[in-house]
Design a protein around this motif. Structure first.
Motif, PDB file in Angstrom:
ATOM      1  N   THR A   1       0.835  -1.194   0.000  1.00 10.65           N
ATOM      2  CA  THR A   1       0.000   0.000   0.000  1.00 10.65           C
ATOM      3  C   THR A   1       0.875   1.250   0.000  1.00 10.65           C
ATOM      4  O   THR A   1       2.049   1.218   0.388  1.00 10.65           O
ATOM      5  N   VAL A   2       0.277   2.354  -0.433  1.00  6.40           N
ATOM      6  CA  VAL A   2       1.008   3.618  -0.514  1.00  6.40           C
ATOM      7  C   VAL A   2       1.276   4.147   0.892  1.00  6.40           C
ATOM      8  O   VAL A   2       0.394   4.171   1.752  1.00  6.40           O
ATOM      9  N   ASP A   3       2.513   4.587   1.111  1.00  7.94           N
ATOM     10  CA  ASP A   3       2.930   5.191   2.388  1.00  7.94           C
ATOM     11  C   ASP A   3       3.116   6.679   2.155  1.00  7.94           C
ATOM     12  O   ASP A   3       4.094   7.114   1.531  1.00  7.94           O
ATOM     13  N   THR A   4       2.195   7.476   2.661  1.00  7.04           N
ATOM     14  CA  THR A   4       2.243   8.917   2.396  1.00  7.04           C
ATOM     15  C   THR A   4       3.444   9.585   3.047  1.00  7.04           C
ATOM     16  O   THR A   4       3.848  10.679   2.631  1.00  7.04           O
TER      17      THR A   4
ATOM     18  N   LEU B   1       5.611   3.551  -7.412  1.00 10.83           N
ATOM     19  CA  LEU B   1       4.995   2.521  -8.244  1.00 10.83           C
ATOM     20  C   LEU B   1       3.666   2.060  -7.655  1.00 10.83           C
ATOM     21  O   LEU B   1       2.698   1.797  -8.387  1.00 10.83           O
ATOM     22  N   ALA B   2       3.609   1.974  -6.327  1.00 11.41           N
ATOM     23  CA  ALA B   2       2.354   1.592  -5.672  1.00 11.41           C
ATOM     24  C   ALA B   2       1.272   2.638  -5.921  1.00 11.41           C
ATOM     25  O   ALA B   2       0.091   2.303  -6.119  1.00 11.41           O
ATOM     26  N   LEU B   3       1.663   3.914  -5.910  1.00 15.54           N
ATOM     27  CA  LEU B   3       0.703   4.984  -6.190  1.00 15.54           C
ATOM     28  C   LEU B   3       0.161   4.862  -7.616  1.00 15.54           C
ATOM     29  O   LEU B   3      -1.046   4.968  -7.842  1.00 15.54           O
ATOM     30  N   LEU B   4       1.060   4.629  -8.571  1.00 17.76           N
ATOM     31  CA  LEU B   4       0.610   4.449  -9.958  1.00 17.76           C
ATOM     32  C   LEU B   4      -0.265   3.211 -10.100  1.00 17.76           C
ATOM     33  O   LEU B   4      -1.219   3.197 -10.886  1.00 17.76           O
ATOM     34  N   SER B   5       0.052   2.157  -9.346  1.00 20.87           N
ATOM     35  CA  SER B   5      -0.742   0.937  -9.403  1.00 20.87           C
ATOM     36  C   SER B   5      -2.167   1.201  -8.930  1.00 20.87           C
ATOM     37  O   SER B   5      -3.132   0.668  -9.485  1.00 20.87           O
ATOM     38  N   GLU B   6      -2.309   2.054  -7.901  1.00 16.69           N
ATOM     39  CA  GLU B   6      -3.650   2.382  -7.410  1.00 16.69           C
ATOM     40  C   GLU B   6      -4.414   3.224  -8.427  1.00 16.69           C
ATOM     41  O   GLU B   6      -5.638   3.074  -8.580  1.00 16.69           O
ATOM     42  N   VAL B   7      -3.701   4.118  -9.136  1.00 18.35           N
ATOM     43  CA  VAL B   7      -4.348   4.905 -10.190  1.00 18.35           C
ATOM     44  C   VAL B   7      -4.886   3.966 -11.267  1.00 18.35           C
ATOM     45  O   VAL B   7      -6.039   4.070 -11.698  1.00 18.35           O
ATOM     46  N   ARG B   8      -4.031   3.044 -11.682  1.00 15.98           N
ATOM     47  CA  ARG B   8      -4.448   2.115 -12.739  1.00 15.98           C
ATOM     48  C   ARG B   8      -5.579   1.219 -12.266  1.00 15.98           C
ATOM     49  O   ARG B   8      -6.538   0.959 -13.015  1.00 15.98           O
ATOM     50  N   ALA B   9      -5.512   0.735 -11.040  1.00 13.48           N
ATOM     51  CA  ALA B   9      -6.549  -0.145 -10.511  1.00 13.48           C
ATOM     52  C   ALA B   9      -7.904   0.558 -10.483  1.00 13.48           C
ATOM     53  O   ALA B   9      -8.943  -0.058 -10.741  1.00 13.48           O
ATOM     54  N   LEU B  10      -7.895   1.863 -10.172  1.00 12.84           N
ATOM     55  CA  LEU B  10      -9.160   2.594 -10.132  1.00 12.84           C
ATOM     56  C   LEU B  10      -9.764   2.696 -11.531  1.00 12.84           C
ATOM     57  O   LEU B  10     -10.976   2.523 -11.707  1.00 12.84           O
ATOM     58  N   PHE B  11      -8.937   2.953 -12.529  1.00 11.44           N
ATOM     59  CA  PHE B  11      -9.435   2.991 -13.909  1.00 11.44           C
ATOM     60  C   PHE B  11      -9.959   1.620 -14.333  1.00 11.44           C
ATOM     61  O   PHE B  11     -10.948   1.516 -15.060  1.00 11.44           O
ATOM     62  N   LEU B  12      -9.287   0.553 -13.880  1.00 14.88           N
ATOM     63  CA  LEU B  12      -9.693  -0.792 -14.280  1.00 14.88           C
ATOM     64  C   LEU B  12     -11.043  -1.196 -13.699  1.00 14.88           C
ATOM     65  O   LEU B  12     -11.583  -2.245 -14.062  1.00 14.88           O
ATOM     66  N   ASN B  13     -11.595  -0.379 -12.802  1.00 16.52           N
ATOM     67  CA  ASN B  13     -12.964  -0.613 -12.355  1.00 16.52           C
ATOM     68  C   ASN B  13     -13.958  -0.456 -13.500  1.00 16.52           C
ATOM     69  O   ASN B  13     -15.071  -0.976 -13.443  1.00 16.52           O
ATOM     70  N   VAL B  14     -13.552   0.317 -14.530  1.00 13.39           N
ATOM     71  CA  VAL B  14     -14.426   0.558 -15.681  1.00 13.39           C
ATOM     72  C   VAL B  14     -13.880  -0.117 -16.931  1.00 13.39           C
ATOM     73  O   VAL B  14     -14.569  -0.890 -17.591  1.00 13.39           O
ATOM     74  N   ALA B  15     -12.621   0.192 -17.266  1.00 17.23           N
ATOM     75  CA  ALA B  15     -12.017  -0.349 -18.484  1.00 17.23           C
ATOM     76  C   ALA B  15     -10.528  -0.074 -18.462  1.00 17.23           C
ATOM     77  O   ALA B  15     -10.060   0.827 -17.763  1.00 17.23           O
ATOM     78  N   ASP B  16      -9.799  -0.855 -19.242  1.00 22.32           N
ATOM     79  CA  ASP B  16      -8.365  -0.593 -19.405  1.00 22.32           C
ATOM     80  C   ASP B  16      -8.222   0.429 -20.523  1.00 22.32           C
ATOM     81  O   ASP B  16      -8.004   0.077 -21.688  1.00 22.32           O
ATOM     82  N   ILE B  17      -8.354   1.715 -20.166  1.00 24.57           N
ATOM     83  CA  ILE B  17      -8.392   2.739 -21.211  1.00 24.57           C
ATOM     84  C   ILE B  17      -7.044   2.931 -21.890  1.00 24.57           C
ATOM     85  O   ILE B  17      -6.948   3.664 -22.880  1.00 24.57           O
ATOM     86  N   SER B  18      -6.002   2.270 -21.387  1.00 24.70           N
ATOM     87  CA  SER B  18      -4.721   2.331 -22.097  1.00 24.70           C
ATOM     88  C   SER B  18      -4.839   1.712 -23.486  1.00 24.70           C
ATOM     89  O   SER B  18      -4.027   1.986 -24.373  1.00 24.70           O
ATOM     90  N   LEU B  19      -5.871   0.889 -23.688  1.00 25.36           N
ATOM     91  CA  LEU B  19      -6.085   0.238 -24.985  1.00 25.36           C
ATOM     92  C   LEU B  19      -7.062   1.000 -25.875  1.00 25.36           C
ATOM     93  O   LEU B  19      -7.240   0.644 -27.043  1.00 25.36           O
ATOM     94  N   ALA B  20      -7.692   2.030 -25.337  1.00 27.01           N
ATOM     95  CA  ALA B  20      -8.819   2.661 -26.027  1.00 27.01           C
ATOM     96  C   ALA B  20      -8.427   3.398 -27.296  1.00 27.01           C
ATOM     97  O   ALA B  20      -9.274   3.647 -28.157  1.00 27.01           O
TER      98      ALA B  20
END
Length: 704
Positions: free
Chosen positions: A614-617, A683-702
């Motif tokens: 998890t992200v450590d602020t 990297l953990a912070l970026l992983s959480e950003v990506r995970a939130l988007f993946l709730n809808v779609a992997d828009i990196s492929l859009a």
């Protein structure tokens, strides 16, 4: 460049009426394609088709190809000449191939050396020399399921060929097409004008045939005339003709000189179900049935004769004599069938083969019943009604009426179920479970009809895949493409949010032990048949590709669809809702930057081997890190709430607010910092950003 009209006609014995328009369109397309590939320009192209001919008229065809610019590179100079400076065999072959002398050959220098090079111009070929090959290729490519031979020559076509015409302007181009030498002579109506008719020029074709040959060569014009004839005759009888496109096309393909004939049948036959009457008249006789002002059928029909008889009453009487025994048979079958209830016919299905490895129709009905009753609650259908409808859904297949009129399957089941006192929804579901029969057909209206229709199609899909016979190329003998599209339409157009993978999995579990049957049927080892999760995966992949086609037809891009199905595609309704949201998101100002950022994040995380926590602020050492984390925390709840209600547009709207913080993070923060703890935290912070988007779609492929 000068131009002339072209006419090609192939005269045959009567062509299959249901294939005529397809053959005509394919021939026209093939010739058009060939002219384009040969760089022969033209103004317009027009097809003609009758039962005894296929023809194409090209207006303003260039008489010659344009001049060709030739640029060819030969062998390297170092191997093109011997020690005496004379051309080697390699050089001479190149020179001869160009049709020139050594003096015409130049040299070309590249970063890889010096080469012999020839550049010149070549006059285009005349159209007269190219046309026989172009037309022959178009004929060979026609979609003919089964070709036939005739006479002693080794030629094949859908029907025997009797003559051919090939005119370029006023001139005949001599060629041989499927055994018929081309000329300018055609033939008119088989009975009205059987004598030879000479064509002076292509533009005279349709007019000459109509005036001297009693043939309306233009399919569309003939169809329009028949439509007008049918409607005019119907009005004279105080009725309205029942006309559908397929019947009109078939009738048009049966006649060259249409003449309307009205006939009458005994009013007592109106007691039959109207579908029986219409099917008898339309499908068996190619007649048009009529309705009166009250919508009820009239005891009249209209047929289109291919002869203008001087005794029209004899033509009418002949048609009436033909239709009477057909309707008498139908009345007898209907009466006999009603003596045995549908429920009492269920046992008979065990003696009717569905498919050798998959068992009888009785076996299929039992599988469909189990599957349909499991699906019913998910789509709002009553389980008991669904079970009864499934039990009876195929029983009318063993009735006399459906044996004689197979196109009435389901329809007669509804009538017989009503006669037997079954519940209205059960009766309707028996008929509806065959829907949709074709593209654009109505869907079942009852819940039981939808459940049984879905179960029936999925059982067929899974079963045929399980025996190793999925569609291949254009071959689809079991109609699996139609079945798959029916499944997807049933779910997406009714909003039934069913987990299709679980239904497919249950269908697979219900199948008999196919490996044992396969081994018992043959001593030779066979390719292993798919089963278990491999079978489920195959069927779901097939359904997903059909769903892709539906999404693309609705305006989505391949990338937008892949952005969703990369997360799984087991719920078609949910998939299409997400794809629609991604389409909407793609049009927003933030989309391009966020798609690029997600792609960048995905590429970075793909290379990470360490386990991320998890992200450590407390490890943040820059404002952009903190800003991105705060923004992420702020939208997470809103995104999760929207996703839980399948409101994916709102979810992506919230995610779009991350554009600024994400851009600032990548502009000012070094993700792969030297300090391993700082690097892993980022990297953990970026992983959480990506995970939130993946709730809808992997828009990196859009953006693909």
């Amino acid at each position: 460049m000068s131009a002339r009209d072209l006419l090609f006609e192939l005269g045959t014995e009567e062509l299959p009426p249901k294939s005529l328009k397809t053959l005509s369109d394919a021939l026209t397309s093939g010739i058009e394609k060939g002219l384009g590939e040969a760089s022969l320009t033209f103004d317009s192209i027009r097809p003609y088709a009758t039962p005894r001919r296929l023809a194409v008229h090209v207006e303003g065809l260039a008489e010659r190809q344009p001049e060709q610019v030739i640029a060819r590179r030969g062998p390297p100079v170092r191997i093109a000449f011997d020690e005496n400076g004379q051309p080697t065999k390699a050089a001479q072959k190149f020179i001869d191939g160009c049709g020139v002398t050594l003096d015409d050959i130049g040299r070309q220098k590249t970063d890889k050396g010096e080469w012999l090079f020839y550049e010149g111009r070549q006059a285009g070929e005349p159209a007269s020399a190219l046309l026989p090959g172009i037309i022959d290729d178009a004929l060979r490519a026609l979609p003919i399921a089964k070709r036939m031979r005739w006479g002693t020559r080794d030629v094949e076509f859908v029907r025997p060929v009797q003559w051919s015409v090939l005119l370029l302007g006023d001139d005949v181009i001599e060629a041989d097409f499927i055994g018929a030498r081309s000329g300018r002579t055609t033939f008119g109506h088989r009975f009205h004008a059987p004598a030879a008719v000479d064509l002076a020029r292509p533009a005279d074709y349709a007019g000459t045939l109509e005036k001297h040959g009693r043939v309306i060569a233009d399919f569309a014009a003939r169809r329009a005339r028949i439509t007008d004839m049918v409607n005019t005759t119907a009005r004279a009888l105080d009725g309205t003709a029942i006309v559908d496109d397929a019947l009109m096309d078939e009738v048009t393909a049966l006649v060259e000189w249409p003449v309307p004939v009205a006939g009458r049948f005994d009013e007592a036959f109106l007691a039959l179900p109207e579908e029986v009457l219409i099917s008898t008249l339309k499908d068996h006789q190619r007649y048009f049935a009529l309705r009166g002002e009250d919508g009820a059928l009239l005891p009249w029909f209209i047929t289109i004769a291919n002869i203008d008889s001087d005794r029209p009453e004899a033509v009418r009487d002949g048609n009436e004599r033909v239709v009477h025994p057909r309707l008498s048979d139908a009345r007898f079958f209907y009466s006999q069938d009603q003596r045995t209830a549908l429920a009492d016919r269920v046992a008979s299905l065990d003696s009717v083969l569905f498919q050798k490895q998959l068992g009888s129709l009785g076996d299929k009905v039992r599988r469909v019943r189990e599957l349909a009753t499991q699906v019913a609650p998910q789509i709002g259908a009553d389980r008991d009604v669904t079970a009864r409808a499934a039990d009876l859904c195929k029983s009318d297949l063993v009735t006399e009426m459906v044996g004689e009129f197979p196109e009435l399957q389901g329809t007669m089941g509804r009538y017989y179920a009503t006669h037997d006192g079954e519940a209205d929804e059960v009766a309707r579901a028996i008929e509806e479970h065959y829907r949709p029969r074709f593209a654009g057909d109505d869907l079942p209206e009852t819940g039981a009809g939808r459940a049984v229709s879905l179960a029936d199609r999925i059982d067929t899909l899974v079963g045929i895949f399980a025996i190793g016979k999925p569609p291949s190329g254009t071959r689809d003998p079991f109609g699996l493409r139609r079945a798959a599209l029916g499944v997807l339409r049933l779910l997406t157009e009714t909003g039934a949010d069913v987990d299709l993978a679980s239904v497919v999995r249950q269908a697979a579990q219900q199948l008999p032990d196919l490996s044992a049957k396969d081994n018992a049927a043959s001593r030779k080892p066979r390719k292993a048949l798919p089963s278990g999760e491999a079978l489920v995966s195959q069927v779901m992949d097939y359904l997903t590709e059909r769903l892709r086609g539906m999404a693309l037809e609705q305006g989505a891009t391949t990338g937008q669809f892949d952005a969703v199905v990369s997360l799984g595609a087991s719920r078609p309704v949910d998939v299409m809702a997400r794809v629609a949201a991604v389409r909407t998101f793609a049009a927003t100002p933030a989309a391009e930057a966020l798609i690029a950022a997600n792609k960048r994040i995905a590429n970075i995380l793909r290379k990470v081997d360490e386990e991320l926590t998890t992200v450590d602020t407390t490890r943040f050492d820059s404002a952009p890190e903190t800003a991105l984390y705060d923004a992420l925390t702020g939208v997470t709840r809103e995104v999760s709430a929207a996703v839980s209600h399948a409101d994916y547009v709102t979810a992506l709207d919230h995610l779009a607010t991350l554009r600024g913080p994400v851009d600032a993070f990548f502009d000012d923060v070094l993700v792969m910092a030297d300090d391993p703890d700082v690097r892993l935290n980022r990297l953990a912070l970026l992983s959480e950003v990506r995970a939130l988007f993946l709730n809808v779609a992997d828009i990196s492929l859009a953006a693909q």
